[in-house]
Design a protein around this motif. Structure first.
Motif, PDB file in Angstrom:
ATOM      1  N   MET A 153      74.570  54.802 122.871  1.00 30.66           N
ATOM      2  CA  MET A 153      73.203  54.989 122.445  1.00 30.66           C
ATOM      3  C   MET A 153      73.339  55.863 120.958  1.00 30.66           C
ATOM      4  O   MET A 153      73.856  56.990 121.478  1.00 30.66           O
ATOM      5  CB  MET A 153      72.233  55.617 123.378  1.00 30.66           C
ATOM      6  CG  MET A 153      70.823  55.583 122.952  1.00 30.66           C
ATOM      7  SD  MET A 153      69.602  56.523 123.926  1.00 30.66           S
ATOM      8  CE  MET A 153      69.314  55.396 125.156  1.00 30.66           C
ATOM      9  N   GLU A 154      72.930  55.381 119.846  1.00 38.20           N
ATOM     10  CA  GLU A 154      72.693  56.268 118.993  1.00 38.20           C
ATOM     11  C   GLU A 154      71.631  57.304 118.876  1.00 38.20           C
ATOM     12  O   GLU A 154      70.717  57.250 119.430  1.00 38.20           O
ATOM     13  CB  GLU A 154      72.284  55.600 117.708  1.00 38.20           C
ATOM     14  CG  GLU A 154      73.638  54.745 117.340  1.00 38.20           C
ATOM     15  CD  GLU A 154      75.104  55.151 116.987  1.00 38.20           C
ATOM     16  OE1 GLU A 154      75.050  56.192 116.397  1.00 38.20           O
ATOM     17  OE2 GLU A 154      75.940  54.530 117.254  1.00 38.20           O
ATOM     18  N   LEU A 155      71.968  58.536 118.223  1.00 33.65           N
ATOM     19  CA  LEU A 155      70.815  59.786 118.257  1.00 33.65           C
ATOM     20  C   LEU A 155      69.567  59.495 117.717  1.00 33.65           C
ATOM     21  O   LEU A 155      68.541  59.631 118.273  1.00 33.65           O
ATOM     22  CB  LEU A 155      71.318  60.973 117.488  1.00 33.65           C
ATOM     23  CG  LEU A 155      70.521  61.859 117.479  1.00 33.65           C
ATOM     24  CD1 LEU A 155      70.156  62.715 119.091  1.00 33.65           C
ATOM     25  CD2 LEU A 155      71.179  63.065 116.912  1.00 33.65           C
ATOM     26  N   ALA A 156      69.645  58.380 116.785  1.00 35.53           N
ATOM     27  CA  ALA A 156      68.424  57.847 116.216  1.00 35.53           C
ATOM     28  C   ALA A 156      67.506  56.924 117.045  1.00 35.53           C
ATOM     29  O   ALA A 156      66.335  57.087 117.305  1.00 35.53           O
ATOM     30  CB  ALA A 156      68.785  57.041 114.803  1.00 35.53           C
ATOM     31  N   THR A 157      68.351  56.261 118.085  1.00 32.19           N
ATOM     32  CA  THR A 157      67.673  55.515 118.998  1.00 32.19           C
ATOM     33  C   THR A 157      66.981  56.494 120.046  1.00 32.19           C
ATOM     34  O   THR A 157      65.846  56.100 120.550  1.00 32.19           O
ATOM     35  CB  THR A 157      68.548  54.621 119.683  1.00 32.19           C
ATOM     36  OG1 THR A 157      69.151  53.619 118.639  1.00 32.19           O
ATOM     37  CG2 THR A 157      67.843  53.636 120.755  1.00 32.19           C
ATOM     38  N   PHE A 158      67.750  57.296 120.523  1.00 33.14           N
ATOM     39  CA  PHE A 158      67.231  58.429 121.515  1.00 33.14           C
ATOM     40  C   PHE A 158      66.055  59.160 120.915  1.00 33.14           C
ATOM     41  O   PHE A 158      64.930  59.298 121.560  1.00 33.14           O
ATOM     42  CB  PHE A 158      68.181  59.407 121.822  1.00 33.14           C
ATOM     43  CG  PHE A 158      67.653  60.220 122.987  1.00 33.14           C
ATOM     44  CD1 PHE A 158      66.979  59.888 124.021  1.00 33.14           C
ATOM     45  CD2 PHE A 158      67.666  61.607 122.628  1.00 33.14           C
ATOM     46  CE1 PHE A 158      66.582  60.897 125.156  1.00 33.14           C
ATOM     47  CE2 PHE A 158      67.021  62.704 123.659  1.00 33.14           C
ATOM     48  CZ  PHE A 158      66.649  62.233 124.741  1.00 33.14           C
ATOM     49  N   ASP A 159      66.031  59.440 119.578  1.00 33.27           N
ATOM     50  CA  ASP A 159      64.853  60.126 119.040  1.00 33.27           C
ATOM     51  C   ASP A 159      63.656  59.169 118.937  1.00 33.27           C
ATOM     52  O   ASP A 159      62.387  59.700 119.207  1.00 33.27           O
ATOM     53  CB  ASP A 159      65.211  60.276 117.442  1.00 33.27           C
ATOM     54  CG  ASP A 159      66.219  61.720 117.411  1.00 33.27           C
ATOM     55  OD1 ASP A 159      66.006  62.427 118.211  1.00 33.27           O
ATOM     56  OD2 ASP A 159      66.573  61.733 116.231  1.00 33.27           O
ATOM     57  N   LEU A 160      63.866  57.931 118.747  1.00 33.08           N
ATOM     58  CA  LEU A 160      62.535  57.021 118.890  1.00 33.08           C
ATOM     59  C   LEU A 160      62.070  56.899 120.622  1.00 33.08           C
ATOM     60  O   LEU A 160      61.098  56.642 120.894  1.00 33.08           O
ATOM     61  CB  LEU A 160      63.162  55.492 118.566  1.00 33.08           C
ATOM     62  CG  LEU A 160      63.332  55.044 116.864  1.00 33.08           C
ATOM     63  CD1 LEU A 160      64.039  53.958 116.812  1.00 33.08           C
ATOM     64  CD2 LEU A 160      61.924  55.446 116.259  1.00 33.08           C
ATOM     65  N   LEU A 161      63.114  56.997 121.247  1.00 35.11           N
ATOM     66  CA  LEU A 161      62.920  56.804 122.794  1.00 35.11           C
ATOM     67  C   LEU A 161      61.833  57.947 123.270  1.00 35.11           C
ATOM     68  O   LEU A 161      60.969  57.797 124.004  1.00 35.11           O
ATOM     69  CB  LEU A 161      64.290  56.896 123.681  1.00 35.11           C
ATOM     70  CG  LEU A 161      64.001  56.154 125.006  1.00 35.11           C
ATOM     71  CD1 LEU A 161      63.297  55.000 125.194  1.00 35.11           C
ATOM     72  CD2 LEU A 161      65.344  56.210 125.654  1.00 35.11           C
ATOM     73  N   ARG A 162      62.196  59.176 122.796  1.00 37.33           N
ATOM     74  CA  ARG A 162      61.526  60.258 123.299  1.00 37.33           C
ATOM     75  C   ARG A 162      60.189  60.668 122.481  1.00 37.33           C
ATOM     76  O   ARG A 162      59.360  61.427 122.710  1.00 37.33           O
ATOM     77  CB  ARG A 162      62.104  61.553 123.241  1.00 37.33           C
ATOM     78  CG  ARG A 162      62.784  62.023 121.880  1.00 37.33           C
ATOM     79  CD  ARG A 162      63.880  63.190 122.060  1.00 37.33           C
ATOM     80  NE  ARG A 162      64.621  63.311 120.936  1.00 37.33           N
ATOM     81  CZ  ARG A 162      65.182  64.590 120.658  1.00 37.33           C
ATOM     82  NH1 ARG A 162      65.080  65.300 121.569  1.00 37.33           N
ATOM     83  NH2 ARG A 162      65.884  64.904 119.723  1.00 37.33           N
ATOM     84  N   ALA A 163      60.049  59.704 121.311  1.00 35.26           N
ATOM     85  CA  ALA A 163      58.631  60.067 120.451  1.00 35.26           C
ATOM     86  C   ALA A 163      57.494  59.375 121.098  1.00 35.26           C
ATOM     87  O   ALA A 163      57.736  58.608 122.372  1.00 35.26           O
ATOM     88  CB  ALA A 163      59.208  59.374 119.180  1.00 35.26           C
ATOM     89  N   THR A 164      56.586  59.233 120.606  1.00 32.40           N
ATOM     90  CA  THR A 164      55.207  58.760 121.195  1.00 32.40           C
ATOM     91  C   THR A 164      55.370  57.158 121.674  1.00 32.40           C
ATOM     92  O   THR A 164      55.062  56.866 122.799  1.00 32.40           O
ATOM     93  CB  THR A 164      53.890  58.875 120.551  1.00 32.40           C
ATOM     94  OG1 THR A 164      54.002  60.324 119.919  1.00 32.40           O
ATOM     95  CG2 THR A 164      52.682  58.253 121.074  1.00 32.40           C
ATOM     96  N   GLU A 165      55.724  56.622 120.542  1.00 37.84           N
ATOM     97  CA  GLU A 165      55.646  55.240 121.080  1.00 37.84           C
ATOM     98  C   GLU A 165      57.016  54.760 121.973  1.00 37.84           C
ATOM     99  O   GLU A 165      56.834  53.953 122.923  1.00 37.84           O
ATOM    100  CB  GLU A 165      56.229  54.187 119.570  1.00 37.84           C
ATOM    101  CG  GLU A 165      56.258  52.806 119.974  1.00 37.84           C
ATOM    102  CD  GLU A 165      56.661  52.068 118.606  1.00 37.84           C
ATOM    103  OE1 GLU A 165      56.852  50.858 118.830  1.00 37.84           O
ATOM    104  OE2 GLU A 165      57.236  52.682 117.607  1.00 37.84           O
TER     105      GLU A 165
END
Length: 396
Positions: free
Chosen positions: A1-13
């Motif tokens: 998993m890329e860090l950008a993907t994890f950032d998306l995962l823990r964001a509101t959406e």
């Protein structure tokens, strides 16, 4: 998993997609679930990451209990994560020894940090992988626990300001899992340096005794019958040379070298047979079971104990010896068939027998369930029909 993907995962959406995936997971297939979530307008990468996290959380529940439902994981990080009961034992032991601050060198997704923080330690994690570091930070926060995380090479960190330096070396190389300490990361010499002072290291339960540095305590830990790890306690914390800790329904039970006499008799089996827990065997404390049961060894090189008494102990499983059977396969088959045995459990130690292969070759078709122990008794192959003894039947 890329860090950008994890950032998306823990964001509101991402949290919304995780909730939706969690609610639907298991009721529909992954393909249908992914199609549904993408049709709702969620990015494909986010959908795949969310479904993957839900699957990992389900797997993690067996190790980490209810905490798993709020945590984030990577597959190999989950594989290396310590069972919750085992990490809690280690953290509670540290708490009792008095340290207040701890640095976890190579903290991964933070599973051990959770236990240390819950025990009241002031924790700081160091992790080279930015994704794992971000997950560790998020996992502490999700469980309402304090702690800090930094992205760095663990071998470059100054640990002198911490009361404890904990390390769980990664046990993988380019070909997969490795059992060679020289291939660990951080490397073994680094671990040895930590253990010379205030270090504590989680290592493979199969670690050779001669690899344990002088003055360091090696503790083998089993939980619910499974040998899960060895923990090396640095010179500042060592209380003995070798220790076996058994975690189970009884709570926590511990044996040390002081409990294990050097001279134990060797004799033929008596009425009761004991199979020591694997933590006891790996710690080399089988004679402690003999002392606890008033028993003896059946062979000086075999980790079985026998006794004239049935004793309840968390350190061994007890069997009643029904009778001796022929050791040779043909005669053993005849004896078992004469007793109408159809379902057979073969326990063996010290003999070149593969239980599954032997059971298949015996071709038993009876109605009775039985257990047979195949082992050496004073150097000679022997077979015994035994009956497992439940704890409530045993008496001290």
């Amino acid at each position: 998993m890329e860090l950008a993907t994890f950032d998306l995962l823990r964001a509101t959406e991402g949290r919304q997609v995780l909730r939706e995936a969690t609610e639907a997971y298991g009721h529909v297939g992954d393909l249908a679930l992914g199609t549904r979530l993408r049709a709702a307008g969620h990015p494909p990468d986010l959908v795949a990451a969310a479904i993957g996290q839900v699957a990992l959380r389900r797997r993690a529940a067996a190790k980490l209990g209810a905490d798993a439902g709020a945590m984030y994981f990577l597959p190999d990080a989950l594989e290396q994560a310590t069972r919750a009961g085992v990490s809690a034992h280690r953290a509670e032991r540290l708490q009792a020894l008095g340290p207040r601050t701890l640095v976890d060198l190579g903290c991964g997704i933070g599973a051990d940090l959770v236990a240390f923080a819950r025990a009241g330690l002031d924790v700081h994690g160091v992790e080279l992988d930015p994704v794992r570091a971000a997950m560790a930070r998020e996992n502490l926060a999700a469980l309402g626990l304090p702690g800090t995380i930094e992205v760095a090479d663990a071998t470059t960190v100054d640990t002198s300001s911490y009361d404890v330096a904990f390390v769980d070396p990664a046990r993988r190389d380019g070909r997969g899992r490795t059992f060679d300490p020289s291939a660990f990361s951080p490397p073994w010499p680094f671990v040895e340096t930590l253990l010379a002072g205030h270090g504590v290291a989680k290592v493979l339960p199969g670690i050779a005794h001669d690899l344990v540095p002088e003055g360091v305590e090696a503790e083998w830990v089993s939980e619910r019958g499974d040998l899960v790890e060895a923990c090396l306690w640095g010179r500042a914390f060592a209380g003995t040379g070798r220790r076996a800790t058994v975690l189970g329904r009884h709570g926590r039970a511990t044996l040390t070298e002081a409990d294990a006499p050097e001279d134990v008799p060797v004799d033929d089996p008596g009425e009761w047979w004991y199979e020591p827990d694997d933590a006891v065997i790996r710690a080399g404390l089988v004679t402690a079971v003999a002392a606890l049961t008033g028993g003896w060894l059946v062979d000086p090189h075999i980790a079985y104990v026998s006794s004239a008494r049935c004793v309840t102990t968390p350190y061994a499983r007890a069997f009643r010896v029904v009778e001796e059977l022929p050791y040779r396969e043909k005669q053993l088959r005849a004896a078992l068939r004469a007793r109408d045995v159809g379902t057979l459990t073969v326990k063996k130690r010290g003999v070149s027998v593969v239980p599954e292969v032997l059971v298949k070759r015996l071709r038993l078709t009876g109605s009775v369930t039985a257990t047979v122990i195949l082992t050496r008794v004073q150097g000679e192959g022997r077979a015994y029909l035994v009956e497992p003894v439940s704890a409530h039947r045993a008496s001290a």
